[in-house]
Design an enzyme around this catalytic site. Structure first.
Site, mmCIF file in Angstrom:
data_model
loop_
_atom_site.group_PDB
_atom_site.id
_atom_site.type_symbol
_atom_site.label_atom_id
_atom_site.label_comp_id
_atom_site.label_asym_id
_atom_site.label_seq_id
_atom_site.Cartn_x
_atom_site.Cartn_y
_atom_site.Cartn_z
ATOM 1 N N THR A 1 0.833 -1.203 0.000
ATOM 2 C CA THR A 1 0.000 0.000 0.000
ATOM 3 C C THR A 1 0.866 1.252 0.000
ATOM 4 O O THR A 1 0.636 2.194 -0.768
ATOM 5 C CB THR A 1 -0.916 0.018 1.235
ATOM 6 N N THR A 2 1.904 1.267 0.854
ATOM 7 C CA THR A 2 2.778 2.430 0.965
ATOM 8 C C THR A 2 3.576 2.640 -0.314
ATOM 9 O O THR A 2 4.033 3.748 -0.592
ATOM 10 C CB THR A 2 3.734 2.263 2.163
ATOM 11 N N TYR B 1 -13.138 -3.277 -2.553
ATOM 12 C CA TYR B 1 -14.274 -2.725 -3.295
ATOM 13 C C TYR B 1 -15.353 -3.746 -3.601
ATOM 14 O O TYR B 1 -16.545 -3.471 -3.399
ATOM 15 C CB TYR B 1 -13.836 -2.047 -4.611
ATOM 16 N N TYR C 1 -3.144 -10.377 4.192
ATOM 17 C CA TYR C 1 -3.059 -8.978 4.635
ATOM 18 C C TYR C 1 -4.467 -8.454 4.851
ATOM 19 O O TYR C 1 -5.240 -8.316 3.902
ATOM 20 C CB TYR C 1 -2.300 -8.167 3.578
ATOM 21 N N ARG D 1 -8.993 0.232 4.766
ATOM 22 C CA ARG D 1 -8.775 0.624 3.372
ATOM 23 C C ARG D 1 -9.638 -0.177 2.398
ATOM 24 O O ARG D 1 -10.036 0.333 1.360
ATOM 25 C CB ARG D 1 -7.300 0.443 2.987
ATOM 26 N N LYS E 1 -0.576 -10.363 8.001
ATOM 27 C CA LYS E 1 -0.357 -8.982 8.419
ATOM 28 C C LYS E 1 -1.704 -8.431 8.858
ATOM 29 O O LYS E 1 -2.635 -8.322 8.052
ATOM 30 C CB LYS E 1 0.213 -8.143 7.274
ATOM 31 N N ILE F 1 5.220 -4.864 9.763
ATOM 32 C CA ILE F 1 5.401 -4.340 8.411
ATOM 33 C C ILE F 1 4.979 -2.887 8.499
ATOM 34 O O ILE F 1 3.796 -2.575 8.625
ATOM 35 C CB ILE F 1 4.594 -5.145 7.378
#
Length: 293
Positions: free
Chosen positions: A46-47, A109, A135, A140, A163, A205
Site C-alpha cells: 500500500t505504501t 471494493y 493482509y 482501506r 499482516k 510491516i
C-alpha cells in the site's frame, strides 16, 4: 528460507515530479534502509502506491528491488488484487523475480464473503508455489477477514502468515492459540505494534520504518526478546511519527518526510497529492522529536 521475523519496512516507491518511477532513488533508498538495520523490505505494498502502478511497473519495481537487495535481507512483494486472476499474475511475476514471500491484501471494493476470501487465497496459493502472507486492512478495503477464515487458510501449505492492520489487539491471542506453530503474525498498525509484539507477534510491516528504520528495528528486536522496558522506551519516541505519518493519506506524509531528508524526489501519483503546507509543520515537528533531521 531466510527468517521472516522482525522489522520490515513497507517501502515507498520513489517517483520523479511527473510521477515516473525513479529507480535510481529506489536503489539509494533500499541501500539506506539496509544500512539502517531494517530486517526486510516489503515492496509495492500500500505504501508503495501499488494501486497506481500498472502491471509492467509493478513487476519492474519488484525485479529491481530483488536486484538491489541482492540477498542481504528478505524481500516480500505486495501482489494482492481484487481480481483473483490479477493476484495470481502478480504473484507469478514476484516468484519469477526471486522474492522470499508475497503479501496479498484482501480484495477491495467488491466485498467478498468469508467463503469468497477463502477461495481467493486458496486459488492464489495453489497457483503459485511461493510463501504467501495474508493482509487484512479493512480500513482501506472495506473487507474484514475473520479469524475463522485465517485459521482455515493457515492449513494451506504455503500460506505462512498474516499482516493484521486492524489495530485490534484482542484478535491476537485468539489467533495465536489456534494457529499452527510457525505461522507468522505481523502488525500492520505502527501505533499498536509494540503491544502486538509483546503479546506474541512475530514482526511488523511498518510505515514508520520508512523514516526511522533504526529506531523501529531496535524497538521490534527488544519486543521480540521480551525486553519490555527498551521496547516501550523506543516506541514512545516513535508515537508522534506513528500518528503524523497518517495525518494525510499514507504515503503522502512519508514521501514528504523522505524528500525533506534528501532521500527521494518529490513525486507522487494522483489521486494522491503532495503534503499540504498546513500539515508540514506537524510532520516536521514529530520528526525533530524523534531525532530525525
Amino acid at each position: 528460507m531466510k527468517s521472516l521475523r522482525g522489522s520490515f519496512v513497507s517501502i515507498v516507491t520513489p517517483m520523479q515530479g511527473d510521477g515516473a518511477v525513479d529507480f535510481n532513488a529506489l536503489e539509494r533508498l533500499i541501500n539506506w534502509q539496509i544500512e539502517q538495520g531494517s530486517d526486510g523490505i516489503v515492496t509495492v505494498g500500500t505504501t508503495g502506491e501499488s494501486a497506481t502502478l500498472d502491471d509492467a511497473e509493478h513487476c519492474a519495481v519488484i525485479r529491481e528491488t530483488v536486484r538491489i537487495v541482492a540477498g542481504r535481507v528478505p524481500v516480500i512483494a505486495g501482489t494482492g488484487a481484487n481480481a483473483t486472476t490479477e493476484a495470481i499474475h502478480l504473484t507469478e511475476c514476484a516468484a519469477k523475480a526471486g522474492v522470499d514471500a508475497c503479501l496479498l491484501v484482501t480484495p477491495y471494493y467488491n466485498k467478498p464473503t468469508q467463503e469468497g476470501l477463502f477461495q481467493h487465497y486458496k486459488a492464489v496459493a495453489e497457483a503459485v508455489d511461493i510463501p504467501q502472507i495474508l493482509y487484512n486492512v479493512p480500513g482501506r478495503t472495506c473487507c474484514d477477514m475473520a479469524n475463522e477464515t485465517v485459521i482455515r487458510l493457515a492449513k494451506v501449505r504455503n500460506i505462512i502468515g498474516l499482516k493484521d492492520a486492524t489495530g485490534e489487539l484482542g484478535r491476537l491471542p485468539a489467533l495465536r492459540s489456534r494457529l499452527p506453530e510457525g505461522f507468522l503474525l505481523y502488525s500492520g498498525d505502527d501505533a499498536t505494534a509494540c503491544n502486538f509484539l509483546l503479546a506474541g507477534g512475530d514482526g511488523v510491516i511498518s510505515v514508520t520504518g520508512n523514516i526511522a528504520p533504526q529506531k523501529m528495528q531496535t524497538m521490534v528486536t527488544a519486543a521480540l526478546l521480551a525486553d519490555e522496558p527498551t521496547a516501550r522506551r523506543f516506541d514512545q519516541q516513535l508515537q508522534g511519527l506513528h500518528k503524523q505519518l497518517f495525518i494525510e493519506s499514507s504515503p503522502i506524509p512519508s514521501k514528504w518526510a523522505l524528500h525533506k531528508m534528501g532521500l527521494i524526489p518529490n513525486g507522487i501519483r494522483l489521486p494522491l497529492t503532495w503534503l499540504t503546507p498546513a500539515s508540514e509543520a506537524s510532520v516536521a515537528q514529530t520528526m525533530q522529536q524523534a531525532g530525525i533531521e
